[in-house]
Design a protein around this motif. Structure first.
Motif, PDB file in Angstrom:
ATOM      1  N   PRO A 224       0.794  -1.210   0.054  1.00 53.47           N
ATOM      2  CA  PRO A 224      -0.022   0.078  -0.163  1.00 53.47           C
ATOM      3  C   PRO A 224       0.858   1.240   0.009  1.00 53.47           C
ATOM      4  CG  PRO A 224      -0.884  -1.602   1.597  1.00 53.47           C
ATOM      5  CD  PRO A 224       0.518  -2.174   1.166  1.00 53.47           C
ATOM      6  N   THR A 225       2.147   1.167   0.414  1.00 55.07           N
ATOM      7  CA  THR A 225       2.871   2.593   0.754  1.00 55.07           C
ATOM      8  C   THR A 225       3.334   2.849  -0.721  1.00 55.07           C
ATOM      9  OG1 THR A 225       4.886   1.106   0.753  1.00 55.07           O
ATOM     10  CG2 THR A 225       3.796   1.885   2.951  1.00 55.07           C
ATOM     11  N   VAL A 226       3.027   2.041  -1.850  1.00 53.22           N
ATOM     12  CA  VAL A 226       3.670   2.396  -2.997  1.00 53.22           C
ATOM     13  C   VAL A 226       3.056   3.480  -3.857  1.00 53.22           C
ATOM     14  CG1 VAL A 226       2.555   0.884  -4.435  1.00 53.22           C
ATOM     15  CG2 VAL A 226       4.750   1.420  -5.205  1.00 53.22           C
ATOM     16  N   PHE A 227       1.915   3.691  -3.393  1.00 52.42           N
ATOM     17  CA  PHE A 227       1.025   4.642  -4.060  1.00 52.42           C
ATOM     18  C   PHE A 227       0.771   5.943  -3.326  1.00 52.42           C
ATOM     19  CE2 PHE A 227      -3.011   6.577  -5.586  1.00 52.42           C
ATOM     20  CZ  PHE A 227      -2.883   6.602  -7.060  1.00 52.42           C
ATOM     21  N   LYS A 228       1.015   7.079  -3.909  1.00 50.93           N
ATOM     22  CA  LYS A 228       1.327   8.518  -3.374  1.00 50.93           C
ATOM     23  C   LYS A 228       0.105   9.252  -4.030  1.00 50.93           C
ATOM     24  CE  LYS A 228       5.038   7.373  -1.302  1.00 50.93           C
ATOM     25  NZ  LYS A 228       5.473   6.298  -1.752  1.00 50.93           N
ATOM     26  N   TYR A 229      -0.735   9.844  -2.869  1.00 47.56           N
ATOM     27  CA  TYR A 229      -1.908  10.931  -3.248  1.00 47.56           C
ATOM     28  C   TYR A 229      -1.849  12.006  -2.441  1.00 47.56           C
ATOM     29  CZ  TYR A 229      -3.939   8.386   0.478  1.00 47.56           C
ATOM     30  OH  TYR A 229      -4.100   7.574   1.931  1.00 47.56           O
ATOM     31  N   PRO A 230      -2.134  13.159  -2.753  1.00 48.00           N
ATOM     32  CA  PRO A 230      -2.021  14.395  -2.270  1.00 48.00           C
ATOM     33  C   PRO A 230      -2.965  14.638  -0.964  1.00 48.00           C
ATOM     34  CG  PRO A 230      -3.416  14.795  -3.964  1.00 48.00           C
ATOM     35  CD  PRO A 230      -3.056  13.515  -3.984  1.00 48.00           C
ATOM     36  N   ASP A 231      -2.401  15.478   0.007  1.00 51.54           N
ATOM     37  CA  ASP A 231      -2.823  15.996   1.137  1.00 51.54           C
ATOM     38  C   ASP A 231      -3.633  17.271   0.625  1.00 51.54           C
ATOM     39  OD1 ASP A 231      -3.928  16.902   3.542  1.00 51.54           O
ATOM     40  OD2 ASP A 231      -2.267  16.110   4.628  1.00 51.54           O
ATOM     41  N   PHE A 232      -4.864  17.195   0.395  1.00 48.25           N
ATOM     42  CA  PHE A 232      -5.479  18.580  -0.064  1.00 48.25           C
ATOM     43  C   PHE A 232      -5.237  19.695   0.848  1.00 48.25           C
ATOM     44  CE2 PHE A 232      -9.003  16.548  -2.743  1.00 48.25           C
ATOM     45  CZ  PHE A 232      -8.277  16.158  -3.542  1.00 48.25           C
ATOM     46  N   ALA A 233      -5.027  19.636   2.030  1.00 45.16           N
ATOM     47  CA  ALA A 233      -4.682  20.710   3.153  1.00 45.16           C
ATOM     48  C   ALA A 233      -3.371  21.467   2.779  1.00 45.16           C
ATOM     49  CB  ALA A 233      -4.752  20.095   4.609  1.00 45.16           C
ATOM     50  N   ALA A 234      -2.407  20.640   2.259  1.00 46.27           N
ATOM     51  CA  ALA A 234      -1.299  21.444   2.010  1.00 46.27           C
ATOM     52  C   ALA A 234      -1.245  21.992   0.558  1.00 46.27           C
ATOM     53  CB  ALA A 234      -0.099  20.395   1.906  1.00 46.27           C
ATOM     54  N   GLY A 235      -2.480  21.895  -0.290  1.00 50.15           N
ATOM     55  CA  GLY A 235      -2.398  22.557  -1.545  1.00 50.15           C
ATOM     56  C   GLY A 235      -1.908  21.467  -2.438  1.00 50.15           C
ATOM     57  N   TRP A 236      -2.373  21.729  -3.742  1.00 50.08           N
ATOM     58  CA  TRP A 236      -1.839  20.666  -4.771  1.00 50.08           C
ATOM     59  C   TRP A 236      -2.006  21.142  -6.013  1.00 50.08           C
ATOM     60  CZ3 TRP A 236      -5.636  18.165  -7.931  1.00 50.08           C
ATOM     61  CH2 TRP A 236      -6.946  18.431  -7.669  1.00 50.08           C
ATOM     62  N   ALA A 237      -1.322  20.832  -7.044  1.00 48.02           N
ATOM     63  CA  ALA A 237      -1.088  21.690  -8.179  1.00 48.02           C
ATOM     64  C   ALA A 237      -1.131  20.659  -9.477  1.00 48.02           C
ATOM     65  CB  ALA A 237       0.105  22.725  -8.316  1.00 48.02           C
ATOM     66  N   LEU A 238      -1.790  21.342 -10.470  1.00 50.13           N
ATOM     67  CA  LEU A 238      -1.771  20.498 -11.927  1.00 50.13           C
ATOM     68  C   LEU A 238      -1.099  21.540 -13.086  1.00 50.13           C
ATOM     69  CD1 LEU A 238      -5.318  18.922 -12.021  1.00 50.13           C
ATOM     70  CD2 LEU A 238      -3.045  18.064 -11.340  1.00 50.13           C
ATOM     71  N   SER A 239      -0.269  21.053 -13.625  1.00 46.57           N
ATOM     72  CA  SER A 239       0.242  22.121 -14.899  1.00 46.57           C
ATOM     73  C   SER A 239      -0.784  22.023 -16.067  1.00 46.57           C
ATOM     74  CB  SER A 239       1.410  21.454 -15.336  1.00 46.57           C
ATOM     75  OG  SER A 239       1.418  20.187 -15.957  1.00 46.57           O
ATOM     76  N   ILE A 240      -0.736  23.047 -16.781  1.00 47.35           N
ATOM     77  CA  ILE A 240      -1.756  23.165 -17.895  1.00 47.35           C
ATOM     78  C   ILE A 240      -1.706  22.263 -18.746  1.00 47.35           C
ATOM     79  CG2 ILE A 240      -2.493  24.635 -19.589  1.00 47.35           C
ATOM     80  CD1 ILE A 240      -3.949  25.749 -17.158  1.00 47.35           C
ATOM     81  N   PRO A 241      -0.490  21.575 -19.177  1.00 46.08           N
ATOM     82  CA  PRO A 241      -0.489  20.578 -20.171  1.00 46.08           C
ATOM     83  C   PRO A 241      -1.047  19.342 -19.652  1.00 46.08           C
ATOM     84  CG  PRO A 241       1.660  21.686 -20.029  1.00 46.08           C
ATOM     85  CD  PRO A 241       0.931  22.274 -19.078  1.00 46.08           C
ATOM     86  N   LEU A 242      -0.891  18.951 -18.231  1.00 44.39           N
ATOM     87  CA  LEU A 242      -1.710  17.763 -17.767  1.00 44.39           C
ATOM     88  C   LEU A 242      -3.157  18.037 -17.695  1.00 44.39           C
ATOM     89  CD1 LEU A 242      -1.732  15.332 -16.250  1.00 44.39           C
ATOM     90  CD2 LEU A 242      -1.244  16.332 -14.167  1.00 44.39           C
ATOM     91  N   VAL A 243      -3.812  19.405 -17.471  1.00 49.61           N
ATOM     92  CA  VAL A 243      -5.115  19.795 -17.317  1.00 49.61           C
ATOM     93  C   VAL A 243      -5.767  19.349 -18.705  1.00 49.61           C
ATOM     94  CG1 VAL A 243      -6.620  21.819 -17.225  1.00 49.61           C
ATOM     95  CG2 VAL A 243      -5.014  21.350 -15.330  1.00 49.61           C
ATOM     96  N   ASN A 244      -5.018  19.785 -19.962  1.00 48.50           N
ATOM     97  CA  ASN A 244      -5.688  19.749 -21.001  1.00 48.50           C
ATOM     98  C   ASN A 244      -5.692  18.361 -21.457  1.00 48.50           C
ATOM     99  OD1 ASN A 244      -5.452  22.401 -21.523  1.00 48.50           O
ATOM    100  ND2 ASN A 244      -3.697  22.580 -22.380  1.00 48.50           N
ATOM    101  N   LYS A 245      -4.567  17.502 -21.204  1.00 47.43           N
ATOM    102  CA  LYS A 245      -4.604  15.953 -21.380  1.00 47.43           C
ATOM    103  C   LYS A 245      -5.812  15.313 -20.737  1.00 47.43           C
ATOM    104  CE  LYS A 245      -1.943  11.700 -20.468  1.00 47.43           C
ATOM    105  NZ  LYS A 245      -0.726  11.239 -20.175  1.00 47.43           N
ATOM    106  N   LEU A 246      -5.900  15.515 -19.447  1.00 51.28           N
ATOM    107  CA  LEU A 246      -7.191  15.087 -18.670  1.00 51.28           C
ATOM    108  C   LEU A 246      -8.629  15.496 -19.465  1.00 51.28           C
ATOM    109  CD1 LEU A 246      -5.794  15.502 -15.055  1.00 51.28           C
ATOM    110  CD2 LEU A 246      -5.732  13.306 -16.450  1.00 51.28           C
ATOM    111  N   THR A 247      -8.620  16.816 -19.704  1.00 47.24           N
ATOM    112  CA  THR A 247      -9.634  17.310 -20.570  1.00 47.24           C
ATOM    113  C   THR A 247     -10.036  16.365 -21.852  1.00 47.24           C
ATOM    114  OG1 THR A 247      -9.486  19.522 -19.647  1.00 47.24           O
ATOM    115  CG2 THR A 247     -10.852  19.129 -21.671  1.00 47.24           C
ATOM    116  N   LYS A 248      -9.014  16.018 -22.319  1.00 53.45           N
ATOM    117  CA  LYS A 248      -9.128  15.086 -23.540  1.00 53.45           C
ATOM    118  C   LYS A 248      -9.783  13.943 -23.196  1.00 53.45           C
ATOM    119  CE  LYS A 248      -5.753  17.292 -26.448  1.00 53.45           C
ATOM    120  NZ  LYS A 248      -4.699  17.410 -27.306  1.00 53.45           N
ATOM    121  N   ARG A 249      -9.292  13.209 -22.204  1.00 57.98           N
ATOM    122  CA  ARG A 249      -9.613  12.041 -21.764  1.00 57.98           C
ATOM    123  C   ARG A 249     -11.034  11.895 -21.361  1.00 57.98           C
ATOM    124  NH1 ARG A 249      -6.984   9.035 -16.651  1.00 57.98           N
ATOM    125  NH2 ARG A 249      -8.341   7.202 -16.528  1.00 57.98           N
TER     126      ARG A 249
END
Length: 595
Positions: free
Chosen positions: A275-300
């Motif tokens: 279970p330790t292998v997969f990392k996910y963000p703690d929203f309380a600390a803030g998290w960020a997506l670069s615009i190229p990733l946003v665009n890729k996810l939008t297409k999907r």
């Protein structure tokens, strides 16, 4: 000289910088000394990826990794005038015992850095660090850079806000803080969005449905979408500095990394082998997506609809969606995204406190309803009585069997093995029609819920019982296809009297006695246009089902389930009133000063 120097420097300043490595047992520790102040900055034992600022009079950052020197090899050893591009240290004791670590430690503590600086001005680490040099170069090629110019207007801030008046106010205060810092920097003001204002559809809080909007609206002139919670605190200059390390033309998913210590039901036992292998963000600390990733996810998103019926732990599910079984980027841990405020290098922090808005709600204003049945009278009810029952002024146990020793109330609803919708609606009717009008709040819990009524009194001081409030831990069902949000029952469901009045005035009822009560309630309130209000302080599962780092910045109100734990021990460890003095102090210091 007992150590061989093997370094490439760029921009070496003239004011006496020295980087003094030191051996401490099997692990290599890095010691920074600054100019003529001779101060030992990095302690002998520090956590992996710990970042410490240089002392007063020094500029820059000293990274002090332990055995795994992740960021040392990533090339991120820098000051305002000094950047180490490539570090490769090798230990070569020339036929002798080398340097005594204990002696080094004592001399460092005594401030004898002029001698030690001459002796160790460019030293060592372990041989293992050689293997990390290639990783450093690979990271540079992948896009980590210290040369990306970033304007504040290129960051779109999205505050994960809620429409409830208390939460909307907190979000507005954070927005003002961000804009004020931007104005102080004399930069063009960035876009600061409140999530609950962006879209009226039920599932906007799950973020993914909004990505197409972000892509269309901001991809031309922005580089980053930065998400944060209402209580996240942001140091804008440091955030700019942090994000500028990452090439905005590449796909980045940044955040403070959480991981499961063991496989857990709230994540559907994902990665059960490790279970330790997969990392996910703690929203309380803030998290960020670069615009190229946003665009890729939008297409999907446009080519395939969201598949999951249930939204349970959004931060984990977003990370899974972005990772896409290896087809997308994993979370990149960012040490400057923090949930505490003890480290000067943090770009974000999070206030760990229990909200208090005026005086706590009186115990007499909270009616507690415990759902139980005959088969649990002997094992679960005694746990309630040993732990939190004494905190409740008004409490009743609703069962399918009358037992005067508890006592229980038989509502005439047969016990069901699955949902308890019939019983829950009977409790709501009884509260509205038979309790005194002055009782403002109803809390419905299971007989294996552990809860702090004391902390709930504090939390409810921030909500208006005259408003329709439905409060607890928020889940979602079918949100990608017009579904609804609901408060999961195990962590406790909190209703204002006004919310119950509006619900029962409608025609929305259970379709069967064994329907899932929490989901039917969510569907009903959604149809009435009453949004559920989320609080992460309520928990549907046990403490062991959540990352320790996630719970470390909470003052929890509830947990659920007795399975494979000692529930009495869990209560007294996490929820007992012995901790209330500290919670009250943190509340007054951290929260009321801001209001």
């Amino acid at each position: 000289m007992p150590f061989k120097k093997s370094m490439e420097w760029r921009g070496l300043p003239s004011h006496g910088w020295r980087w003094c490595p030191m051996v401490n047992g099997a692990a290599t520790q890095l010691v920074c000394c600054c100019g003529d102040r001779g101060q030992w900055i990095c302690p002998s034992r520090v956590e992996k990826r710990q970042t410490l600022p240089l002392s007063l009079g020094c500029r820059g950052v000293c990274f002090c990794p332990s055995a795994a020197m992740d960021y040392l090899q990533s090339g991120y050893l820098e000051t305002s005038k000094l950047a180490m591009r490539h570090v490769s240290w090798s230990l070569r004791p020339p036929g002798g015992p080398g340097i005594n670590p204990g002696k080094l430690h004592r001399e460092a503590a005594a401030g004898g850095w002029s001698r030690l600086g001459d002796m160790l001005s460019f030293g060592l680490a372990s041989e293992d660090t050689k293997k990390e040099v290639k990783q450093s170069q690979d990271l540079e090629k992948s896009g980590i850079s210290r040369k990306n110019d970033l304007d504040l207007k290129e960051i779109v801030f999205v505050i994960q806000s809620q429409s409830n008046s208390f939460h909307a106010k907190r979000a507005e205060q954070l927005k003002k803080s961000i804009l004020k810092q931007a104005a102080d920097l004399t930069q063009e003001l960035p876009s600061v969005l409140l999530l609950h204002q962006l879209a009226k559809q039920e599932g906007a809080w799950t973020i993914l449905p909004l990505l197409p909007h972000f892509s269309v609206t901001y991809s031309r002139n922005s580089s980053w979408i930065f998400f944060c919670e209402e209580e996240t605190r942001i140091q804008i200059p440091k955030l700019l500095e942090t994000l500028s390390r990452y090439d905005p033309s590449k796909e980045w998913f940044l955040g403070k990394a959480l991981h499961d210590e063991e496989s857990t039901i709230i994540h559907h036992y994902a990665f059960s082998e490790n279970p330790t292998v997969f990392k996910y963000p703690d929203f309380a600390a803030g998290w960020a997506l670069s615009i190229p990733l946003v665009n890729k996810l939008t297409k999907r998103l446009k080519s395939e609809s969201l598949k999951s019926d249930f939204t349970i732990d959004l931060k984990h599910e977003i990370a899974l969606y972005i990772w896409d079984k290896g087809g997308g980027p994993p979370l990149t841990p960012v040490p400057e995204f923090c949930t505490d405020d003890v480290d000067f290098y943090c770009a974000t922090t999070f206030h760990s406190f229990l909200p208090l808005c005026g005086k706590p709600v009186k115990k007499e204003d909270i009616f507690v309803a415990v759902k139980t049945c005959k088969k649990f009278h002997g094992d679960r009810i005694p746990i309630v009585k040993q732990t939190w029952e004494s905190q409740a002024s008004l409490i009743e146990y609703y069962s399918d069997y009358t037992e005067n020793s508890i006592p229980t109330v038989d509502l005439g609803i047969p016990n069901t093995d699955r949902g308890h919708c019939g019983k829950t609606f009977a409790i709501l009717e009884r509260f509205l029609n038979h309790s005194q009008d002055k009782t403002a709040w109803l809390v419905i819990v299971d007989d294996d819920t552990l809860i702090s009524i004391f902390r709930l009194q504090h939390l409810l001081s921030c909500y208006d019982s005259g408003e329709p409030v439905f409060l607890g831990e928020r889940y979602g069902y079918g949100l990608g296809t017009g579904g609804y949000s609901y408060i999961t029952g195990g962590g406790g469901m909190v209703f204002s009297r006004e919310a119950i009045r509006r619900l029962l005035a409608s025609k929305c009822r259970c379709y069967s006695n064994d329907a899932p009560d929490d989901m039917v309630l969510g569907m009903c309130f959604s149809g009435l246009g009453i949004p559920v209000t989320h609080s992460p302080l309520f928990h549907q599962a046990r403490p062991v089902d959540y990352p320790k780092d996630y719970l470390s910045h909470q003052v929890p109100i509830s947990f659920h389930k007795h399975w494979n734990i000692d529930p009495v021990k869990v209560y007294f460890t996490w929820l007992a009133p012995t901790e209330e003095a500290k919670a009250r102090q943190d509340t007054q210091k951290g929260f009321r000063e801001e209001l």
